[in-house]
Write a protein that holds these residues in place. Structure first.
Motif, PDB file in Angstrom:
ATOM      1  N   ARG A 224      24.240  32.089  10.562  1.00  0.00           N
ATOM      2  CA  ARG A 224      23.289  31.263  10.590  1.00  0.00           C
ATOM      3  C   ARG A 224      22.544  31.222   9.543  1.00  0.00           C
ATOM      4  NH1 ARG A 224      19.262  33.471  15.000  1.00  0.00           N
ATOM      5  NH2 ARG A 224      19.586  35.514  14.558  1.00  0.00           N
ATOM      6  N   ASP A 225      21.567  30.329   9.467  1.00  0.00           N
ATOM      7  CA  ASP A 225      20.614  30.288   8.102  1.00  0.00           C
ATOM      8  C   ASP A 225      19.857  31.278   7.873  1.00  0.00           C
ATOM      9  OD1 ASP A 225      21.729  27.954   7.346  1.00  0.00           O
ATOM     10  OD2 ASP A 225      20.224  26.631   8.336  1.00  0.00           O
ATOM     11  N   SER A 226      19.217  31.993   9.036  1.00  0.00           N
ATOM     12  CA  SER A 226      18.329  33.090   9.116  1.00  0.00           C
ATOM     13  C   SER A 226      18.911  34.559   9.024  1.00  0.00           C
ATOM     14  CB  SER A 226      17.430  32.901  10.370  1.00  0.00           C
ATOM     15  OG  SER A 226      18.185  32.995  11.563  1.00  0.00           O
ATOM     16  N   GLY A 227      20.288  34.420   8.819  1.00  0.00           N
ATOM     17  CA  GLY A 227      20.973  35.711   8.963  1.00  0.00           C
ATOM     18  C   GLY A 227      22.381  35.802   9.621  1.00  0.00           C
ATOM     19  N   ALA A 228      23.008  37.101   9.441  1.00  0.00           N
ATOM     20  CA  ALA A 228      24.379  36.975  10.189  1.00  0.00           C
ATOM     21  C   ALA A 228      24.126  38.130  11.260  1.00  0.00           C
ATOM     22  CB  ALA A 228      25.399  36.928   9.184  1.00  0.00           C
ATOM     23  N   VAL A 229      25.076  38.206  12.284  1.00  0.00           N
ATOM     24  CA  VAL A 229      24.873  39.296  13.233  1.00  0.00           C
ATOM     25  C   VAL A 229      26.578  39.630  13.563  1.00  0.00           C
ATOM     26  CG1 VAL A 229      24.471  39.727  15.597  1.00  0.00           C
ATOM     27  CG2 VAL A 229      22.772  38.314  14.539  1.00  0.00           C
ATOM     28  N   SER A 230      27.134  40.588  13.318  1.00  0.00           N
ATOM     29  CA  SER A 230      28.296  41.011  13.289  1.00  0.00           C
ATOM     30  C   SER A 230      28.820  42.427  14.532  1.00  0.00           C
ATOM     31  CB  SER A 230      29.096  41.252  11.937  1.00  0.00           C
ATOM     32  OG  SER A 230      28.266  42.527  11.283  1.00  0.00           O
ATOM     33  N   GLY A 231      29.844  42.410  14.702  1.00  0.00           N
ATOM     34  CA  GLY A 231      30.090  43.562  15.323  1.00  0.00           C
ATOM     35  C   GLY A 231      31.788  43.539  15.975  1.00  0.00           C
ATOM     36  N   VAL A 232      32.076  44.578  16.666  1.00  0.00           N
ATOM     37  CA  VAL A 232      33.302  44.882  17.106  1.00  0.00           C
ATOM     38  C   VAL A 232      33.367  45.276  18.465  1.00  0.00           C
ATOM     39  CG1 VAL A 232      35.663  46.184  16.972  1.00  0.00           C
ATOM     40  CG2 VAL A 232      34.045  45.731  14.735  1.00  0.00           C
ATOM     41  N   VAL A 233      34.202  44.402  19.278  1.00  0.00           N
ATOM     42  CA  VAL A 233      34.382  44.667  20.915  1.00  0.00           C
ATOM     43  C   VAL A 233      35.883  44.715  20.995  1.00  0.00           C
ATOM     44  CG1 VAL A 233      33.763  43.326  22.954  1.00  0.00           C
ATOM     45  CG2 VAL A 233      32.269  43.328  20.983  1.00  0.00           C
ATOM     46  N   ASP A 234      36.021  45.586  21.962  1.00  0.00           N
ATOM     47  CA  ASP A 234      37.344  45.951  22.717  1.00  0.00           C
ATOM     48  C   ASP A 234      37.418  45.412  24.118  1.00  0.00           C
ATOM     49  OD1 ASP A 234      38.249  46.924  20.103  1.00  0.00           O
ATOM     50  OD2 ASP A 234      37.502  49.077  20.835  1.00  0.00           O
ATOM     51  N   ALA A 235      38.711  45.307  24.684  1.00  0.00           N
ATOM     52  CA  ALA A 235      38.892  44.839  25.898  1.00  0.00           C
ATOM     53  C   ALA A 235      40.403  45.358  26.212  1.00  0.00           C
ATOM     54  CB  ALA A 235      38.709  43.568  26.342  1.00  0.00           C
ATOM     55  N   GLN A 236      40.531  45.705  27.430  1.00  0.00           N
ATOM     56  CA  GLN A 236      42.047  46.107  27.716  1.00  0.00           C
ATOM     57  C   GLN A 236      42.308  45.796  29.217  1.00  0.00           C
ATOM     58  OE1 GLN A 236      42.942  50.096  26.888  1.00  0.00           O
ATOM     59  NE2 GLN A 236      44.449  50.380  28.410  1.00  0.00           N
ATOM     60  N   THR A 237      43.426  45.350  29.638  1.00  0.00           N
ATOM     61  CA  THR A 237      43.950  44.940  30.781  1.00  0.00           C
ATOM     62  C   THR A 237      45.406  45.883  31.266  1.00  0.00           C
ATOM     63  OG1 THR A 237      42.773  42.806  30.663  1.00  0.00           O
ATOM     64  CG2 THR A 237      44.636  43.100  32.547  1.00  0.00           C
ATOM     65  N   ASP A 238      45.236  46.423  32.135  1.00  0.00           N
ATOM     66  CA  ASP A 238      46.613  47.035  32.522  1.00  0.00           C
ATOM     67  C   ASP A 238      47.248  46.092  33.601  1.00  0.00           C
ATOM     68  OD1 ASP A 238      46.043  49.060  30.961  1.00  0.00           O
ATOM     69  OD2 ASP A 238      45.258  50.247  32.534  1.00  0.00           O
ATOM     70  N   PHE A 239      48.767  46.180  33.719  1.00  0.00           N
ATOM     71  CA  PHE A 239      49.334  45.272  34.600  1.00  0.00           C
ATOM     72  C   PHE A 239      50.576  46.070  35.161  1.00  0.00           C
ATOM     73  CE2 PHE A 239      50.671  43.542  30.736  1.00  0.00           C
ATOM     74  CZ  PHE A 239      51.937  43.262  30.909  1.00  0.00           C
ATOM     75  N   THR A 240      50.969  45.784  36.428  1.00  0.00           N
ATOM     76  CA  THR A 240      52.311  46.270  36.766  1.00  0.00           C
ATOM     77  C   THR A 240      53.441  45.034  36.493  1.00  0.00           C
ATOM     78  OG1 THR A 240      51.213  47.637  38.514  1.00  0.00           O
ATOM     79  CG2 THR A 240      53.656  47.064  39.100  1.00  0.00           C
ATOM     80  N   VAL A 241      54.422  45.545  36.131  1.00  0.00           N
ATOM     81  CA  VAL A 241      55.578  44.545  35.732  1.00  0.00           C
ATOM     82  C   VAL A 241      56.329  44.267  37.087  1.00  0.00           C
ATOM     83  CG1 VAL A 241      57.636  44.128  34.395  1.00  0.00           C
ATOM     84  CG2 VAL A 241      55.780  45.604  33.530  1.00  0.00           C
ATOM     85  N   PRO A 242      56.255  42.890  37.438  1.00  0.00           N
ATOM     86  CA  PRO A 242      57.060  42.539  38.675  1.00  0.00           C
ATOM     87  C   PRO A 242      58.608  42.829  38.482  1.00  0.00           C
ATOM     88  CG  PRO A 242      55.809  40.677  38.085  1.00  0.00           C
ATOM     89  CD  PRO A 242      55.671  41.922  36.830  1.00  0.00           C
ATOM     90  N   THR A 243      59.319  43.224  39.668  1.00  0.00           N
ATOM     91  CA  THR A 243      60.822  43.142  39.266  1.00  0.00           C
ATOM     92  C   THR A 243      61.516  41.916  39.324  1.00  0.00           C
ATOM     93  OG1 THR A 243      60.951  43.524  41.971  1.00  0.00           O
ATOM     94  CG2 THR A 243      60.652  45.654  40.847  1.00  0.00           C
ATOM     95  N   GLY A 244      60.865  41.124  39.899  1.00  0.00           N
ATOM     96  CA  GLY A 244      61.768  39.475  39.808  1.00  0.00           C
ATOM     97  C   GLY A 244      62.205  39.217  38.438  1.00  0.00           C
ATOM     98  N   PRO A 245      63.003  38.452  38.449  1.00  0.00           N
ATOM     99  CA  PRO A 245      63.552  37.938  37.118  1.00  0.00           C
ATOM    100  C   PRO A 245      62.376  37.028  36.406  1.00  0.00           C
ATOM    101  CG  PRO A 245      64.605  36.606  38.770  1.00  0.00           C
ATOM    102  CD  PRO A 245      64.134  37.599  39.367  1.00  0.00           C
ATOM    103  N   TYR A 246      62.150  37.135  34.948  1.00  0.00           N
ATOM    104  CA  TYR A 246      61.081  36.769  34.427  1.00  0.00           C
ATOM    105  C   TYR A 246      59.646  36.943  34.953  1.00  0.00           C
ATOM    106  CZ  TYR A 246      65.063  33.753  32.652  1.00  0.00           C
ATOM    107  OH  TYR A 246      66.384  33.755  32.513  1.00  0.00           O
ATOM    108  N   GLY A 247      59.482  37.795  35.751  1.00  0.00           N
ATOM    109  CA  GLY A 247      58.060  38.257  36.157  1.00  0.00           C
ATOM    110  C   GLY A 247      57.354  39.114  35.058  1.00  0.00           C
ATOM    111  N   ASP A 248      58.124  39.780  34.177  1.00  0.00           N
ATOM    112  CA  ASP A 248      57.375  40.561  33.224  1.00  0.00           C
ATOM    113  C   ASP A 248      56.586  39.143  32.257  1.00  0.00           C
ATOM    114  OD1 ASP A 248      56.241  42.433  31.230  1.00  0.00           O
ATOM    115  OD2 ASP A 248      57.917  42.273  29.858  1.00  0.00           O
ATOM    116  N   ILE A 249      57.259  38.243  32.076  1.00  0.00           N
ATOM    117  CA  ILE A 249      56.507  37.044  31.090  1.00  0.00           C
ATOM    118  C   ILE A 249      55.344  36.562  31.877  1.00  0.00           C
ATOM    119  CG2 ILE A 249      56.958  34.767  29.934  1.00  0.00           C
ATOM    120  CD1 ILE A 249      60.090  35.501  29.963  1.00  0.00           C
TER     121      ILE A 249
END
Length: 157
Positions: free
Chosen positions: A103-128
């Motif tokens: 912005r005109d009055s300056g800049a603000v910066s940073g780095v942020v992380d996020a993570q999501t775990d999931f179980t893969v279903p056994t059905g066909p195309y469930g992973d997608i």
């Protein structure tokens, strides 16, 4: 006669200034506020940008002039556990967003992380489907964390 009354009703609505709820308006809030989120590459980037626009719709503390948010997204799919036949049974989506709010009055910066775990279903195309859902959840979480970090930095300084 019915057509005449219908036409008369439509003309009277147009003359009274009627505007549909979702029609564009000239206000800054309706245009996404004073903060513009630049496009982010890829499907995950699209989801992240949409989530950021939703989170930033109410604005940020102290940001009244036009500002631009640029985000560089890095995401990764990791297989955590495998079944005896070699198929994945548990996976994780991790994402990192390096952002700069300029912005005109300056800049603000940073780095942020996020993570999501999931179980893969056994059905066909469930992973997608599970991967798609996990990516969407990760991008929403990353957007919340970016906006929270921006709010903290802007309110402190």
């Amino acid at each position: 006669m019915r057509q005449f009354f219908a036409a008369l009703l439509l003309l009277s609505l147009a003359a009274c200034g009627f505007q549909p709820v979702y029609a564009p308006s000239s206000s800054a809030l309706a245009a996404g506020g004073p903060i513009t989120v630049e496009p982010i590459r890829g499907r995950s980037g699209y989801k992240l940008r949409r989530a950021l626009q939703e989170e930033l719709a109410i604005g940020l503390p102290g940001v009244t002039e036009p500002a631009t948010l640029n985000v560089i997204l890095k995401d990764n799919l990791t297989r955590l556990a495998f079944k005896p036949d070699g198929a994945a049974s548990r996976s994780s989506i991790s994402a990192s967003g390096r952002y700069v709010l300029a912005r005109d009055s300056g800049a603000v910066s940073g780095v942020v992380d996020a993570q999501t775990d999931f179980t893969v279903p056994t059905g066909p195309y469930g992973d997608i489907a599970a991967q798609t859902s996990a990516y969407d959840r990760t991008m929403r979480e990353l957007a919340k964390r970016i906006v929270d970090d921006l709010r903290l930095q802007l309110s402190a300084g």
